[in-house]
Design an enzyme around this catalytic site. Structure first.
Site, PDB file in Angstrom:
ATOM      1  N   PRO A   2       0.877  -1.255   0.081  1.00 59.94           N
ATOM      2  CA  PRO A   2      -0.164  -0.106  -0.012  1.00 59.94           C
ATOM      3  C   PRO A   2       0.861   1.287   0.005  1.00 59.94           C
ATOM      4  O   PRO A   2       1.832   1.102   0.678  1.00 59.94           O
ATOM      5  CB  PRO A   2      -0.808  -0.127   1.267  1.00 59.94           C
ATOM      6  CG  PRO A   2      -0.671  -1.482   1.560  1.00 59.94           C
ATOM      7  CD  PRO A   2       0.670  -2.231   1.005  1.00 59.94           C
ATOM      8  N   GLU A   3       0.406   2.383  -0.846  1.00 54.67           N
ATOM      9  CA  GLU A   3       1.134   3.609  -0.766  1.00 54.67           C
ATOM     10  C   GLU A   3       0.258   4.686  -0.340  1.00 54.67           C
ATOM     11  O   GLU A   3      -0.759   4.098  -0.233  1.00 54.67           O
ATOM     12  CB  GLU A   3       1.636   3.740  -2.152  1.00 54.67           C
ATOM     13  CG  GLU A   3       2.481   2.444  -2.841  1.00 54.67           C
ATOM     14  CD  GLU A   3       2.854   2.579  -4.312  1.00 54.67           C
ATOM     15  OE1 GLU A   3       2.977   3.671  -4.907  1.00 54.67           O
ATOM     16  OE2 GLU A   3       3.229   1.458  -4.831  1.00 54.67           O
ATOM     17  N   LYS A  53       3.005   7.063   3.879  1.00 60.09           N
ATOM     18  CA  LYS A  53       2.929   5.612   3.872  1.00 60.09           C
ATOM     19  C   LYS A  53       2.720   5.396   5.424  1.00 60.09           C
ATOM     20  O   LYS A  53       2.727   4.177   6.016  1.00 60.09           O
ATOM     21  CB  LYS A  53       4.091   4.694   3.534  1.00 60.09           C
ATOM     22  CG  LYS A  53       4.202   4.859   1.998  1.00 60.09           C
ATOM     23  CD  LYS A  53       5.250   3.522   1.601  1.00 60.09           C
ATOM     24  CE  LYS A  53       5.419   3.560   0.125  1.00 60.09           C
ATOM     25  NZ  LYS A  53       6.320   2.395  -0.200  1.00 60.09           N
TER      26      LYS A  53
END
Length: 399
Positions: A2-3, A53
């Site tokens: 995930p970014e 993040k």
């Protein structure tokens, strides 16, 4: 992994499901998790925010406005999702298998907000704050992010290829693997060129008020801000290779470079795959590794193809509507004309259009005998199991 768009969408999800809800009881950690316990009890509310993040959950004791001697302080929990972290909100009876930190509601039926992480690479810090090792967020702190990069462009970190420098969270907080491929592709920059050679031309000098930037828009730093914004504005949860998001096909249709079979790909010096088009640049690794394209869920692939067709068809909808109207008007005229014709004419047209009957192939019986053959067979009937005498037939021919 995930970014920053996925972390921001996760914070939005938490705020939506927790709005107007009161949570009660202890925060339950799974037995398999080795991370810290969350010592927080009583009634409380939950809100969330994201930066790069990271995502921060804030637990606020409920009823803090009342005067009481024992006021509890709010508690922050900072999460990093790792490879597969996410938040889910379900009924207690339907709690997810890999739920490692759980917050239970007060109302009935009881619901649970769970931090789910099947691969357990994510982590949380109780009472923590945003990491000081990470730079400004590319999504929400664009001016600070741009200044931080251009003021430090002489740093040895920018000696690396631009594709590897984009993953340095000290300067590009929130950019990950798929974002760097999309950013470089849209900027037309080869992945394996020096980061400094790309970034130095963007500044004419640094002042106390900020960095003077050439107005060559959009440059690579601007794309680091706008491309994640595009993902957030899509209807869906962003990058989800496990197929948990029903709108994942929209994200696949949005991609222009990452994981596209028509693009080239190569592992960088850290063995992370970057997708590109054209010449990769002079700083390619010595041991070049080309990897296969990831297989996204079949349902997402099918629906993404359908979505593309719908987009193409919508652009030509006006022309198709006109053609349909012409066809309908012609069809109505033909139907009116055919109704006026007599029935005999219809039968004649059908007789003309009927296919000719197939002739039986030589050496195979068609099921009917010719008159000559039938007369011969009547004169000399063969006994059952007896073959005709070929010699007698030959002698009869000679006579």
């Amino acid at each position: 992994m995930p970014e920053c768009p996925e972390l921001h969408l996760a914070s939005q999800f938490v705020n939506i499901v927790c709005k107007g809800r009161i949570f009660k009881g202890p925060v339950i950690k799974s037995e398999v998790s080795k991370l810290a316990e969350v010592d927080f009890n009583g009634e409380y509310t939950i809100s969330a925010a994201s930066r790069g993040k990271e995502i921060k959950l804030t637990l606020v004791p409920y009823g803090n406005g009342k005067k009481s001697a024992n006021k509890r302080k709010p508690l922050d929990i900072v999460f990093q999702f790792g490879m597969s972290g996410r938040f889910d909100f379900d009924k207690v009876a339907e709690m997810r298998k890999h739920a490692h930190l759980n917050f239970f509601t007060k109302d009935e039926p009881r619901m649970v907000l769970s931090y789910v992480d099947p691969r357990r690479f994510g982590k949380w810090q109780v009472g923590g704050d945003w990491s000081t090792k990470r730079g400004p967020c590319v999504l929400f702190e664009y001016d600070e992010f741009r200044r931080n990069v251009l003021e430090n462009v002489k740093n040895p970190a920018f000696n690396k290829p631009i594709c590897e420098c984009l993953l340095n969270q000290k300067y590009f907080n929130g950019v990950g693997n798929y974002l760097r491929s999309e950013i470089l592709f849209r900027a037309g920059i080869p992945p394996f060129v020096s980061a400094r050679s790309v970034l130095e031309p963007l500044t004419n000098g640094v002042t106390k008020s900020g960095v003077k930037v050439k107005k060559e828009s959009p440059d690579v730093l601007e794309l680091c801000h706008t491309v994640p914004q595009e993902v957030v504005n899509l209807k869906g949860g962003g990058y989800d290779p496990w197929g948990r998001d029903k709108n994942f096909a929209i994200f696949i249709g949005w991609l222009q470079c990452y994981n596209k079979p028509e693009m080239k790909n190569m592992g960088d010096h850290n063995k992370r795959t970057v997708f590109y088009c054209g010449d990769p640049g002079p700083m390619v690794p010595k041991d070049i590794q080309v990897r296969g394209v990831k297989r996204f869920p079949k349902q997402a692939n099918v629906s993404s193809k359908k979505m593309k067709k719908d987009l193409e068809s919508s652009s030509e909808s006006s022309e198709e509507e006109e053609e349909e109207e012409e066809v309908l008007t012609k069809g109505k005229k033909e139907d009116e004309g055919s109704k006026a014709k007599p029935k005999l004419a219809r039968s004649s047209t059908k007789s003309k259009s009927t296919r000719p009957s197939k002739k039986p192939k030589q050496g195979r019986s068609s099921g009917k005998l010719s008159p000559a053959l039938s007369s011969k067979s009547a004169k000399s009937p063969a006994k059952k199991g007896q073959r005709p005498d070929r010699g007698s037939a030959r002698s009869a021919r000679k006579k």
